[in-house]
Write an enzyme that holds these catalytic residues in place. Sequence first.
Site, PDB file in Angstrom:
ATOM      1  N   CYS A  22      56.006 -46.038 104.390  1.00  0.00           N
ATOM      2  CA  CYS A  22      57.083 -45.264 105.379  1.00  0.00           C
ATOM      3  C   CYS A  22      56.804 -46.160 106.576  1.00  0.00           C
ATOM      4  O   CYS A  22      55.698 -46.944 106.695  1.00  0.00           O
ATOM      5  CB  CYS A  22      56.822 -44.115 105.597  1.00  0.00           C
ATOM      6  SG  CYS A  22      56.773 -42.972 104.366  1.00  0.00           S
ATOM      7  N   GLY A  49      60.729 -48.596 104.423  1.00  0.00           N
ATOM      8  CA  GLY A  49      61.336 -47.297 103.557  1.00  0.00           C
ATOM      9  C   GLY A  49      62.780 -47.288 103.669  1.00  0.00           C
ATOM     10  O   GLY A  49      63.509 -47.480 104.905  1.00  0.00           O
ATOM     11  N   ASN A 123      52.945 -42.035 107.644  1.00  0.00           N
ATOM     12  CA  ASN A 123      53.084 -43.207 106.936  1.00  0.00           C
ATOM     13  C   ASN A 123      51.347 -43.000 106.291  1.00  0.00           C
ATOM     14  O   ASN A 123      50.592 -42.988 107.043  1.00  0.00           O
ATOM     15  CB  ASN A 123      53.360 -44.347 107.736  1.00  0.00           C
ATOM     16  CG  ASN A 123      53.013 -45.696 107.429  1.00  0.00           C
ATOM     17  OD1 ASN A 123      52.510 -46.723 107.661  1.00  0.00           O
ATOM     18  ND2 ASN A 123      53.235 -45.770 105.750  1.00  0.00           N
ATOM     19  N   GLY A 124      51.567 -43.065 105.092  1.00  0.00           N
ATOM     20  CA  GLY A 124      50.367 -43.062 104.499  1.00  0.00           C
ATOM     21  C   GLY A 124      49.931 -42.117 103.199  1.00  0.00           C
ATOM     22  O   GLY A 124      51.022 -41.251 103.091  1.00  0.00           O
ATOM     23  N   CYS A 269      45.073 -52.387 105.585  1.00  0.00           N
ATOM     24  CA  CYS A 269      45.631 -52.586 104.299  1.00  0.00           C
ATOM     25  C   CYS A 269      45.942 -54.242 104.486  1.00  0.00           C
ATOM     26  O   CYS A 269      46.755 -54.668 105.020  1.00  0.00           O
ATOM     27  CB  CYS A 269      46.906 -51.929 103.928  1.00  0.00           C
ATOM     28  SG  CYS A 269      47.853 -52.591 102.541  1.00  0.00           S
ATOM     29  N   TYR A 275      52.628 -58.932 102.255  1.00  0.00           N
ATOM     30  CA  TYR A 275      53.987 -58.685 101.796  1.00  0.00           C
ATOM     31  C   TYR A 275      54.602 -57.656 102.851  1.00  0.00           C
ATOM     32  O   TYR A 275      55.865 -57.905 103.203  1.00  0.00           O
ATOM     33  CB  TYR A 275      53.783 -58.275 100.407  1.00  0.00           C
ATOM     34  CG  TYR A 275      55.006 -57.430 100.245  1.00  0.00           C
ATOM     35  CD1 TYR A 275      56.349 -58.195  99.759  1.00  0.00           C
ATOM     36  CD2 TYR A 275      55.291 -55.898 100.200  1.00  0.00           C
ATOM     37  CE1 TYR A 275      57.657 -57.578  99.569  1.00  0.00           C
ATOM     38  CE2 TYR A 275      56.570 -55.412  99.829  1.00  0.00           C
ATOM     39  CZ  TYR A 275      57.733 -56.284  99.506  1.00  0.00           C
ATOM     40  OH  TYR A 275      58.821 -55.733  99.178  1.00  0.00           O
ATOM     41  N   SER A 316      60.064 -62.975 100.492  1.00  0.00           N
ATOM     42  CA  SER A 316      58.667 -62.694 100.872  1.00  0.00           C
ATOM     43  C   SER A 316      58.054 -64.055 100.567  1.00  0.00           C
ATOM     44  O   SER A 316      56.936 -64.431 101.092  1.00  0.00           O
ATOM     45  CB  SER A 316      58.541 -61.731  99.927  1.00  0.00           C
ATOM     46  OG  SER A 316      58.585 -61.944  98.565  1.00  0.00           O
ATOM     47  N   ASP A 378      55.385 -67.355  95.442  1.00  0.00           N
ATOM     48  CA  ASP A 378      55.722 -65.916  96.036  1.00  0.00           C
ATOM     49  C   ASP A 378      54.297 -65.626  96.521  1.00  0.00           C
ATOM     50  O   ASP A 378      53.284 -65.786  96.144  1.00  0.00           O
ATOM     51  CB  ASP A 378      56.283 -65.205  94.959  1.00  0.00           C
ATOM     52  CG  ASP A 378      57.182 -64.020  95.294  1.00  0.00           C
ATOM     53  OD1 ASP A 378      57.270 -63.649  96.628  1.00  0.00           O
ATOM     54  OD2 ASP A 378      57.703 -63.181  94.501  1.00  0.00           O
ATOM     55  N   ASP A 379      54.504 -64.085  97.313  1.00  0.00           N
ATOM     56  CA  ASP A 379      53.474 -63.780  97.884  1.00  0.00           C
ATOM     57  C   ASP A 379      52.622 -62.754  96.853  1.00  0.00           C
ATOM     58  O   ASP A 379      51.427 -62.619  97.079  1.00  0.00           O
ATOM     59  CB  ASP A 379      54.067 -62.623  99.173  1.00  0.00           C
ATOM     60  CG  ASP A 379      54.683 -61.540  98.653  1.00  0.00           C
ATOM     61  OD1 ASP A 379      55.963 -61.696  98.344  1.00  0.00           O
ATOM     62  OD2 ASP A 379      53.973 -60.416  98.414  1.00  0.00           O
ATOM     63  N   CYS A 415      47.412 -48.193  94.565  1.00  0.00           N
ATOM     64  CA  CYS A 415      47.238 -47.929  95.880  1.00  0.00           C
ATOM     65  C   CYS A 415      47.134 -46.515  96.038  1.00  0.00           C
ATOM     66  O   CYS A 415      48.405 -45.873  95.648  1.00  0.00           O
ATOM     67  CB  CYS A 415      48.183 -48.694  97.040  1.00  0.00           C
ATOM     68  SG  CYS A 415      47.587 -48.203  98.473  1.00  0.00           S
ATOM     69  N   CYS A 466      40.987 -53.269 103.806  1.00  0.00           N
ATOM     70  CA  CYS A 466      41.105 -52.398 102.430  1.00  0.00           C
ATOM     71  C   CYS A 466      41.728 -53.454 101.651  1.00  0.00           C
ATOM     72  O   CYS A 466      42.611 -53.822 101.834  1.00  0.00           O
ATOM     73  CB  CYS A 466      42.022 -51.129 102.308  1.00  0.00           C
ATOM     74  SG  CYS A 466      42.133 -50.492 100.781  1.00  0.00           S
ATOM     75  N   CYS A 469      43.601 -52.823  96.183  1.00  0.00           N
ATOM     76  CA  CYS A 469      44.612 -52.906  95.090  1.00  0.00           C
ATOM     77  C   CYS A 469      44.252 -54.537  94.328  1.00  0.00           C
ATOM     78  O   CYS A 469      44.568 -54.663  93.264  1.00  0.00           O
ATOM     79  CB  CYS A 469      46.163 -53.541  95.541  1.00  0.00           C
ATOM     80  SG  CYS A 469      46.206 -54.385  96.992  1.00  0.00           S
TER      81      CYS A 469
HETATM   82  P1  AMP Z   1      57.331 -58.258  90.271  1.00  0.00           P
HETATM   83  O1  AMP Z   1      57.512 -59.646  89.651  1.00  0.00           O
HETATM   84  O2  AMP Z   1      58.423 -57.307  89.732  1.00  0.00           O
HETATM   85  O3  AMP Z   1      56.060 -57.721  90.320  1.00  0.00           O
HETATM   86  O4  AMP Z   1      57.882 -58.464  91.859  1.00  0.00           O
HETATM   87  C1  AMP Z   1      57.107 -59.262  92.531  1.00  0.00           C
HETATM   88  C2  AMP Z   1      58.162 -59.366  94.065  1.00  0.00           C
HETATM   89  O5  AMP Z   1      57.889 -57.685  94.644  1.00  0.00           O
HETATM   90  C3  AMP Z   1      57.385 -60.217  94.925  1.00  0.00           C
HETATM   91  O6  AMP Z   1      58.376 -60.932  95.502  1.00  0.00           O
HETATM   92  C4  AMP Z   1      56.756 -59.362  95.966  1.00  0.00           C
HETATM   93  O7  AMP Z   1      57.111 -59.840  97.243  1.00  0.00           O
HETATM   94  C5  AMP Z   1      57.665 -57.801  95.717  1.00  0.00           C
HETATM   95  N1  AMP Z   1      56.674 -56.767  96.090  1.00  0.00           N
HETATM   96  C6  AMP Z   1      55.442 -56.979  96.207  1.00  0.00           C
HETATM   97  N2  AMP Z   1      54.887 -55.409  96.707  1.00  0.00           N
HETATM   98  C7  AMP Z   1      56.082 -54.693  96.634  1.00  0.00           C
HETATM   99  C8  AMP Z   1      56.337 -53.428  97.133  1.00  0.00           C
HETATM  100  N3  AMP Z   1      55.341 -52.602  97.351  1.00  0.00           N
HETATM  101  N4  AMP Z   1      57.461 -52.936  97.141  1.00  0.00           N
HETATM  102  C9  AMP Z   1      58.665 -53.821  96.771  1.00  0.00           C
HETATM  103  N5  AMP Z   1      58.471 -55.007  96.537  1.00  0.00           N
HETATM  104  C10 AMP Z   1      57.094 -55.540  96.441  1.00  0.00           C
END
Ligand code: AMP
Length: 495
Positions: A22, A49, A123-124, A269, A275, A316, A378-379, A415, A466, A469
Site C-alpha cells: 500500500c 496500490g 502500509n505493511g 525492505c 522494484y 522496471s 529485468d529487476d 513476504c 530486510c 524474500c
Molecule cells: P514474473 O515473470 O511473472 O515473475 O514477473 C516479473 C515482473 O514482475 C518483473 O518485471 C518485476 O518487475 C515485476 N514484479 C516484481 N515484484 C512485483 C510485485 N510485487 N508486484 C507486481 N510486479 C512485480
Amino acid sequence: MSGSPAERAILRSLDTHIGEACGVFGVYAPGHPVADLTYLGLYALQHRGQESAGIAVSDGETITVVKDMGLVAQVFDERRLAPLQGHLAIGHVRYSTTGCSSWRNAQPLYRSVAEAGFALGHNGNLTNTAALADDLGMLPGMGVVGDAGDSTTDSDLVAELLAREYAEHPRSDGRDLEVALERVLPRLAGAFSFVLMDEAHLIGVRDPHGFRPLVLGRTEGGFVVASETAALDIVGAHHVRDVEPGEMIVIDASGVRSRRFGDPSPRLCLFEFVYFARPDSELYGQSVHAARQRMGEELARQAPVAADMVMPVPESGIPAAQGFARASGIPYGDGLVKNRYVGRTFIQPSQSLRGRGVRLKLNPLVENIRGKRLVVVDDSIVRGTTTRQVVAMLREAGATEVHFRVSSPPYRWPCFYGMDTGRRSELLAADMSVGEIRGFLGVDSLAYLELDRLLAATGAGPGSFCTACLSGDYPVPVPEIDSKHVLEAEPAARA
Ligand code: AMP
C-alpha cells in the site's frame, strides 16, 4: 507465534489478507486544500496500490471519509473532492491478494468512539494477528467483536485495539489517539507504516524495523507524511527526514512532536530498492534510480556475456539495463514497447488473467530484435509468468540468443511484511535451481545479481535491510503457515 489450533484457524482466515502492499499519505496544512493535496499525493503513490483509494479529511470537528474500489482518478473527481474541506487529511491506496478485494477493506478505516473518532491508513502487515485477535476475543473464522463487524484485516485489529483504549482510558486533553497509540504500538509485531488522524492531529508511525518507508516533509503552511519522497515532490513539499523506525510523529497546531515507542533496528525492505519504490524517490538518502543503475553495472561485472544489444523489460528493468550497457559496453536498445495505459500485471486477480495481461502490456519491436543476440535485463523474477512469455515473444520476433539478467537474487521466500508476491508455492525460485529456471524460461543463459553486490549497489549500510524474500532470513518471526520449514518438507510441484 504459537501454533495452537485456534491460532492457526484464525491465521487461515486471515491468510487471504497476507500480502497487502500500500501507499499512505497525510497532510496538516490549515488554510490549504488538504483533500486536493492528498489526491495529488495518492496519485504519486498509485504504483503502491491500485485496488482501492480513500481520503479522510477533518475540519476540526468532523472527519469525512470517501473511499472506493479503483484507481485514484477513478475514485475521485471534483464532485467527490469538493465537500472534503478541512485542515488535515490522510489518504491510502491499496492492493491485495485474491479474495480480499472488497470495499470493506478499502482504507482509511474510520472508527467512532463516543464523541470522538479517528481514521487510519496502513502500509505493511502485522505478524502477530492471531495473538491480537485472541486478545480481542475474536473466535476462529469469525470477525472482531465490535464496530468492525466481521472484517478481519490486521488493520481492523489495530483500529479495534485503539478504539478499546479510547473507551477504557477516556481523556479530557484531546490526546486520546496519541495515548492510545502509546499503549497499542508496543503490542504490534511485523510491518507497519501508519498514517492516522483524529479531528485535530495528524500522526505518522513506523515500526521499529522500518520495513516500509515513511517520510516527513515540510510544505507551505504545514507538514506532510508520505510513503515515498516522490509524493512530497508533487505537492511542493521538501523532504525533512525519514520517520525513524520505532518513532511516532504527532503534528498539530503546536507543530511536530516525536515519540519513541520501540528500540530501532532498521530493516528496510530491500525489494523497495529493487522494484517497489518509484525510481524518482530516495531511500536511505540514496536515489533509487541511481541505485538501480549500479545494480545493472554490478550485474554486468558479475555475469558478462557476448551480445549485440542490451534491452530492458520495461519499465522496471530500464535503469538496471542502462547500467548493464554502460558497464559492458554493449549498445543499449529497445526491444519491447510497453502499453503505457496498462498497470502492473500482478494487479490482475487471477493467474490466467495475469497471463493474458503480459501480451496486452508488452509488444516486441521486431526490427530491433530480429537476428540479434540479446541481453534482457529485468529487476526481478517472482512467479515467472511475465518473464517466460517475454522470452517466448522475443524468440518469436527473431532473437538468435536470449541472455536473461536479473538485478536481484532469486526470489525464494514469501513476504510477510507487506509485499504482495504470493505464497511460497507460487514463487518460481522456491523449489528450482537457477539451471532449472533457465530451462523453464527457455533462455540461453541466466544470471541473478548476488545479494552482497545488490546490497553494495544500494549505497546504504548492508546491515540495514530486510532480505527475507531473497535469503529466508526473517527479522521478525513469521506465521508457521507457508513458512520455509513447512515447504522444505513438502516442496511444491511446478508444471
Ligand atoms: P514474473 O515473470 O511473472 O515473475 O514477473 C516479473 C515482473 O514482475 C518483473 O518485471 C518485476 O518487475 C515485476 N514484479 C516484481 N515484484 C512485483 C510485485 N510485487 N508486484 C507486481 N510486479 C512485480
